[in-house]
Design a protein around this motif. Structure first.
Motif, PDB file in Angstrom:
ATOM      1  N   VAL A 104       0.847  -1.191   0.000  1.00 22.41           N
ATOM      2  CA  VAL A 104       0.000   0.000   0.000  1.00 22.41           C
ATOM      3  C   VAL A 104       0.883   1.242   0.000  1.00 22.41           C
ATOM      4  O   VAL A 104       1.813   1.362   0.808  1.00 22.41           O
ATOM      5  CB  VAL A 104      -0.935   0.024   1.233  1.00 22.41           C
ATOM      6  N   SER A 105       0.588   2.157  -0.910  1.00 22.28           N
ATOM      7  CA  SER A 105       1.305   3.427  -0.995  1.00 22.28           C
ATOM      8  C   SER A 105       0.276   4.542  -1.067  1.00 22.28           C
ATOM      9  O   SER A 105      -0.450   4.656  -2.056  1.00 22.28           O
ATOM     10  CB  SER A 105       2.201   3.440  -2.243  1.00 22.28           C
ATOM     11  N   SER A 106       0.216   5.360  -0.029  1.00 17.50           N
ATOM     12  CA  SER A 106      -0.772   6.435   0.044  1.00 17.50           C
ATOM     13  C   SER A 106      -0.066   7.765   0.270  1.00 17.50           C
ATOM     14  O   SER A 106       0.465   8.010   1.359  1.00 17.50           O
ATOM     15  CB  SER A 106      -1.776   6.149   1.174  1.00 17.50           C
ATOM     16  N   LEU A 107      -0.017   8.599  -0.766  1.00 19.37           N
ATOM     17  CA  LEU A 107       0.654   9.904  -0.716  1.00 19.37           C
ATOM     18  C   LEU A 107       2.110   9.731  -0.298  1.00 19.37           C
ATOM     19  O   LEU A 107       2.613  10.437   0.576  1.00 19.37           O
ATOM     20  CB  LEU A 107      -0.093  10.851   0.234  1.00 19.37           C
ATOM     21  N   VAL A 108       2.790   8.783  -0.939  1.00 18.45           N
ATOM     22  CA  VAL A 108       4.177   8.446  -0.614  1.00 18.45           C
ATOM     23  C   VAL A 108       5.099   8.613  -1.814  1.00 18.45           C
ATOM     24  O   VAL A 108       6.200   9.163  -1.701  1.00 18.45           O
ATOM     25  CB  VAL A 108       4.272   6.989  -0.103  1.00 18.45           C
ATOM     26  N   LEU A 109       4.681   8.148  -2.984  1.00 20.51           N
ATOM     27  CA  LEU A 109       5.562   8.122  -4.148  1.00 20.51           C
ATOM     28  C   LEU A 109       5.905   9.512  -4.661  1.00 20.51           C
ATOM     29  O   LEU A 109       6.799   9.670  -5.483  1.00 20.51           O
ATOM     30  CB  LEU A 109       4.937   7.280  -5.267  1.00 20.51           C
ATOM     31  N   CYS A 110       5.228  10.527  -4.132  1.00 23.78           N
ATOM     32  CA  CYS A 110       5.574  11.909  -4.454  1.00 23.78           C
ATOM     33  C   CYS A 110       6.831  12.357  -3.721  1.00 23.78           C
ATOM     34  O   CYS A 110       7.512  13.281  -4.161  1.00 23.78           O
ATOM     35  CB  CYS A 110       4.416  12.835  -4.113  1.00 23.78           C
ATOM     36  N   SER A 111       7.134  11.724  -2.586  1.00 24.78           N
ATOM     37  CA  SER A 111       8.185  12.264  -1.712  1.00 24.78           C
ATOM     38  C   SER A 111       9.407  11.363  -1.538  1.00 24.78           C
ATOM     39  O   SER A 111      10.386  11.792  -0.943  1.00 24.78           O
ATOM     40  CB  SER A 111       7.595  12.587  -0.333  1.00 24.78           C
ATOM     41  N   VAL A 112       9.348  10.119  -2.018  1.00 26.05           N
ATOM     42  CA  VAL A 112      10.544   9.277  -1.906  1.00 26.05           C
ATOM     43  C   VAL A 112      11.665   9.888  -2.742  1.00 26.05           C
ATOM     44  O   VAL A 112      11.417  10.543  -3.758  1.00 26.05           O
ATOM     45  CB  VAL A 112      10.250   7.825  -2.358  1.00 26.05           C
ATOM     46  N   HIS A 113      12.900   9.653  -2.325  1.00 27.88           N
ATOM     47  CA  HIS A 113      14.033  10.260  -3.038  1.00 27.88           C
ATOM     48  C   HIS A 113      14.232   9.649  -4.416  1.00 27.88           C
ATOM     49  O   HIS A 113      14.651  10.334  -5.350  1.00 27.88           O
ATOM     50  CB  HIS A 113      15.301  10.138  -2.199  1.00 27.88           C
ATOM     51  N   ASN A 114      13.935   8.380  -4.549  1.00 21.28           N
ATOM     52  CA  ASN A 114      14.122   7.682  -5.823  1.00 21.28           C
ATOM     53  C   ASN A 114      12.850   6.904  -6.120  1.00 21.28           C
ATOM     54  O   ASN A 114      12.656   5.798  -5.625  1.00 21.28           O
ATOM     55  CB  ASN A 114      15.333   6.751  -5.732  1.00 21.28           C
ATOM     56  N   GLN A 115      11.977   7.486  -6.918  1.00 15.71           N
ATOM     57  CA  GLN A 115      10.690   6.850  -7.183  1.00 15.71           C
ATOM     58  C   GLN A 115      10.861   5.528  -7.938  1.00 15.71           C
ATOM     59  O   GLN A 115      10.237   4.518  -7.586  1.00 15.71           O
ATOM     60  CB  GLN A 115       9.783   7.787  -7.976  1.00 15.71           C
ATOM     61  N   ALA A 116      11.705   5.522  -8.961  1.00 12.92           N
ATOM     62  CA  ALA A 116      11.917   4.291  -9.727  1.00 12.92           C
ATOM     63  C   ALA A 116      12.509   3.196  -8.843  1.00 12.92           C
ATOM     64  O   ALA A 116      12.110   2.031  -8.927  1.00 12.92           O
ATOM     65  CB  ALA A 116      12.832   4.567 -10.924  1.00 12.92           C
ATOM     66  N   GLY A 117      13.465   3.566  -7.975  1.00 12.20           N
ATOM     67  CA  GLY A 117      14.067   2.585  -7.074  1.00 12.20           C
ATOM     68  C   GLY A 117      13.063   2.033  -6.079  1.00 12.20           C
ATOM     69  O   GLY A 117      13.081   0.837  -5.759  1.00 12.20           O
ATOM     70  N   THR A 118      12.169   2.885  -5.591  1.00 12.34           N
ATOM     71  CA  THR A 118      11.133   2.437  -4.659  1.00 12.34           C
ATOM     72  C   THR A 118      10.182   1.461  -5.332  1.00 12.34           C
ATOM     73  O   THR A 118       9.833   0.415  -4.772  1.00 12.34           O
ATOM     74  CB  THR A 118      10.359   3.643  -4.107  1.00 12.34           C
ATOM     75  N   LEU A 119       9.772   1.760  -6.555  1.00  9.96           N
ATOM     76  CA  LEU A 119       8.869   0.865  -7.278  1.00  9.96           C
ATOM     77  C   LEU A 119       9.551  -0.463  -7.611  1.00  9.96           C
ATOM     78  O   LEU A 119       8.909  -1.523  -7.597  1.00  9.96           O
ATOM     79  CB  LEU A 119       8.363   1.548  -8.545  1.00  9.96           C
ATOM     80  N   THR A 120      10.855  -0.421  -7.873  1.00 11.07           N
ATOM     81  CA  THR A 120      11.601  -1.664  -8.096  1.00 11.07           C
ATOM     82  C   THR A 120      11.602  -2.527  -6.845  1.00 11.07           C
ATOM     83  O   THR A 120      11.442  -3.761  -6.915  1.00 11.07           O
ATOM     84  CB  THR A 120      13.049  -1.346  -8.515  1.00 11.07           C
ATOM     85  N   GLU A 121      11.772  -1.903  -5.677  1.00 10.41           N
ATOM     86  CA  GLU A 121      11.738  -2.637  -4.413  1.00 10.41           C
ATOM     87  C   GLU A 121      10.345  -3.228  -4.149  1.00 10.41           C
ATOM     88  O   GLU A 121      10.218  -4.363  -3.698  1.00 10.41           O
ATOM     89  CB  GLU A 121      12.135  -1.719  -3.259  1.00 10.41           C
ATOM     90  N   ILE A 122       9.320  -2.453  -4.413  1.00  5.18           N
ATOM     91  CA  ILE A 122       7.956  -2.953  -4.236  1.00  5.18           C
ATOM     92  C   ILE A 122       7.724  -4.165  -5.132  1.00  5.18           C
ATOM     93  O   ILE A 122       7.163  -5.186  -4.700  1.00  5.18           O
ATOM     94  CB  ILE A 122       6.930  -1.840  -4.545  1.00  5.18           C
ATOM     95  N   PHE A 123       8.158  -4.068  -6.367  1.00  2.74           N
ATOM     96  CA  PHE A 123       8.011  -5.181  -7.311  1.00  2.74           C
ATOM     97  C   PHE A 123       8.741  -6.416  -6.785  1.00  2.74           C
ATOM     98  O   PHE A 123       8.239  -7.538  -6.866  1.00  2.74           O
ATOM     99  CB  PHE A 123       8.575  -4.758  -8.668  1.00  2.74           C
ATOM    100  N   ARG A 124       9.927  -6.214  -6.218  1.00  2.04           N
ATOM    101  CA  ARG A 124      10.735  -7.335  -5.713  1.00  2.04           C
ATOM    102  C   ARG A 124      10.049  -8.068  -4.571  1.00  2.04           C
ATOM    103  O   ARG A 124      10.039  -9.299  -4.536  1.00  2.04           O
ATOM    104  CB  ARG A 124      12.105  -6.820  -5.239  1.00  2.04           C
ATOM    105  N   VAL A 125       9.479  -7.337  -3.626  1.00  3.38           N
ATOM    106  CA  VAL A 125       8.946  -7.989  -2.424  1.00  3.38           C
ATOM    107  C   VAL A 125       7.568  -8.609  -2.658  1.00  3.38           C
ATOM    108  O   VAL A 125       7.133  -9.471  -1.887  1.00  3.38           O
ATOM    109  CB  VAL A 125       8.885  -7.014  -1.227  1.00  3.38           C
TER     110      VAL A 125
END
Length: 208
Positions: A104-125
């Motif tokens: 679950v990501s709620s008003l988060v992907l706007c503020s992470v330092h590396n959006q692509a890296g965060t989505l890659t981690e989400i995909f991995r887990v």
């Protein structure tokens, strides 16, 4: 600034929560099942809205001031499933590969330092077939007056709003991370400044 934002966040967001966010979150979280990870959980506004049928909830918030508020919300919210608190950064989720059913990501992907890296981690887990449930404010349509305002305001906004970006094309980033969009809805957030209003919410699946 972090402590001040954490202290005032719920008060600042109260109007928007009542106007739209609680309803939108509740409908979105009804899709959760199994083992769930919420990233950037903030002060825990989503906690009371999770359905009782999930097995386990892991909430993560990297900001220490926000995490203290979140722990108080966990302690005071009665839920029918196990809840654990972690301090993971979105770009480094200390969770095993393919071990989570829903993120679950709620008003988060706007503020992470590396959006692509965060989505890659989400995909991995996520397990194959697992789902990302997202509710995010995003860039207005390019070429519009609102988009021009977002670009103008963004440098200052990031400094005072915890690295919050106004011009991220989050829907496209989710697709580029390998997800399949199952549903997406675009709507204006209410009770916020006009340059923050464009939003998307929906469900994306990891192929499997």
């Amino acid at each position: 600034m972090s402590r001040l934002i954490a202290m005032l966040y719920d008060r600042m967001m109260q109007g928007t929560e009542l106007a739209c966010l609680q309803q939108w979150r509740g409908a979105l979280l009804a899709n959760c099942y199994g083992r769930v990870l919420e990233i950037g959980a903030g002060t825990g506004a989503s906690l009371p809205l999770y359905p009782p049928g999930i097995d386990e909830l892991l909430v993560s918030e990297p900001d220490p001031a926000m995490r203290r508020q979140l722990q108080r919300r966990i302690d005071s919210t009665r839920v029918a499933f196990a809840t654990a608190l972690a301090d993971y950064q979105g770009e480094r989720l200390l969770v095993d590969d393919e071990s989570v059913d829903c993120v679950v990501s709620s008003l988060v992907l706007c503020s992470v330092h590396n959006q692509a890296g965060t989505l890659t981690e989400i995909f991995r887990v996520l397990k194959p077939g697992g789902q990302l449930l997202f509710l995010e404010h995003v860039a207005a349509q390019e070429g519009t007056g609102r988009h021009r305002w977002q670009r103008l305001v963004e440098p200052l906004w990031k400094r005072v709003a915890g690295n919050c970006h106004l011009t991220r094309c989050t829907e496209q980033a989710i697709i580029e991370a390998g997800f399949e969009l199952a549903q997406v809805q675009r709507e204006s957030l209410r009770k916020v400044p006009p340059f923050v209003r464009p939003s998307i919410r929906g469900l994306a699946r990891k192929p499997g």
